[in-house]
Write an enzyme that holds these catalytic residues in place. Sequence first.
Site, PDB file in Angstrom:
ATOM      1  N   ALA A 156       0.826  -1.208   0.000  1.00 30.38           N
ATOM      2  CA  ALA A 156       0.000   0.000   0.000  1.00 30.38           C
ATOM      3  C   ALA A 156       0.864   1.264   0.000  1.00 30.38           C
ATOM      4  O   ALA A 156       1.849   1.332  -0.722  1.00 30.38           O
ATOM      5  CB  ALA A 156      -0.972  -0.036   1.168  1.00 30.38           C
ATOM      6  N   CYS A 157       0.517   2.236   0.833  1.00 25.43           N
ATOM      7  CA  CYS A 157       1.227   3.517   0.812  1.00 25.43           C
ATOM      8  C   CYS A 157       2.666   3.418   1.302  1.00 25.43           C
ATOM      9  O   CYS A 157       3.450   4.346   1.115  1.00 25.43           O
ATOM     10  CB  CYS A 157       0.469   4.545   1.647  1.00 25.43           C
ATOM     11  SG  CYS A 157      -1.107   5.034   0.923  1.00 25.43           S
ATOM     12  N   SER A 158       3.024   2.296   1.943  1.00 21.89           N
ATOM     13  CA  SER A 158       4.396   2.115   2.419  1.00 21.89           C
ATOM     14  C   SER A 158       5.278   1.401   1.409  1.00 21.89           C
ATOM     15  O   SER A 158       6.433   1.078   1.709  1.00 21.89           O
ATOM     16  CB  SER A 158       4.403   1.329   3.732  1.00 21.89           C
ATOM     17  OG  SER A 158       3.900   2.107   4.793  1.00 21.89           O
TER      18      SER A 158
END
Length: 381
Positions: A156-158
Site C-alpha cells: 500500500a502507501c508504504s
Amino acid sequence: MTTCITGTGLYIPPYSISNEELVESFNQYVANYNEEHAEAIADGTLEALEPSSAEFIEKVSGIKSRYVMEKAGILDTDVMAPVIPYRHLGEELSVMAEMGVAALNDALADAGLEANDLDGIILACSNFQRTYPAISIEIQNAIGMVGGFAYDMNVACSAATFGLSQAYGSIVSGLAKRVAVVNVEITSAHLNWRNRDSHFIFGDVATASIVENLAEPKGYEIISSKLFTQFSTNIKNEYGFMDRSEFLAADTQMYPDIEEPVTDKLFLQNGRKVFREVCPKVSEIILEHLQENDLKPEDVKMMWLHQANANMLDLILRTVIGKEADKSIVPSVIDEFANTSSASPIIVFHRYKDQLRSGDLGVICSFGAGYSIGSVLVRKV
C-alpha cells in the site's frame, strides 16, 4: 563499499484537477442524486447527500489540486471515474508500465546510468492493473534491460520504503549491485469519486529511485531501514480477482449486503481512527529507528514523509523533532499532487534532496494501509 540512493525520477500525468473543478462536478452529482431520490429522502428512507467545497477540502487535507491520467471521465457526473482504454498485452505498453518507464528513465539519467547497468527492478505500488505477468518485467523489457530480475510488490502507501529496504537488502546480500525501485500509482482508478469524505484525496504519478553499491559513495548513503506492520481494516481496498465469484455467491445469500460490488470494494477509510492510531506509531517507529542507530531527533535535517494529509505531517514533525520544530524539516507537495500513495515520499525526496549539505541526516518514511510503516535513514554524501 557503500549502498547509496544515486538517482531519482518523476513522471507527472498530463492533467490536473483543482479543488474548484472537483467540487463543481461533485456538487452537481449531489444535486442530481437528491433530486432523483427526493421522495425517498422526504420519507426518511434515504439520507440526502451533502455538497462539498474547495475550502473544506483544503482545511481537512491541505490539498489544492491533483494530477490524473484522464480527466474528462472523472468530472463527468454520469461516469465519475477515469476512462482509460484497454491496451492489448504484448502489443502495446500498459499504462502502468508506460508511466514507470518514464520515471525510471528519468532516474537512470539522474544517476548517470543505462538500463543494462541495473541488476534488478522492484515495482512497489498500492494497486496493479493486472496480476501477471509482472508489470515490473514489462518495464524491464521496455527499457531494454537484458538479464537480471524484476518483481512486483504491494505494501500500500508504504511500498516505496519497503521497496527501498528490499533493494538495500538485495545489495547487502550480494544478490545485486544496482536495483531500481519504481512506484506507479493510478489512484484515480481505485477511488470512489462519489464519496464526499474521500473523493478528493488521491492523485496519479510515478517515481523511481536508483540504489547502488559504490566504492566511491555519491548521492545519499542508506544507513538503515526499519519496517513495521499491524493488521487493520481502517484503510482498505478489497477490489480483486475474487469479485466475480463473490458477487455470484451473493445469489445464494452468502453475501446479501452486496448491491454494488465495485463501489463497495473501492478505497475506503476511517480517517479519524487512522489519524489517531497511525500518527503516534509513525513517530514511535522513527524515534526507535534513530535510537537504534545512536542518532538523535535533533540530528535530523529533513524528513521526507508520505504525503497523506497536511495535518498528519505537522503532527509527526512536532512529535519527532519537537513542538517548536521548523516546518521546513518536513517539506510538502500535497497541495499540488494530493496523496499519491507509495510514490509520495519519493516525490518530496526528488524535489528537496539537493537542499541538504554533505553529512546531513534525513529520514524517508511512509505509512498506510496494513497498517504498514517504513523508515529509511539516509545521509547526504
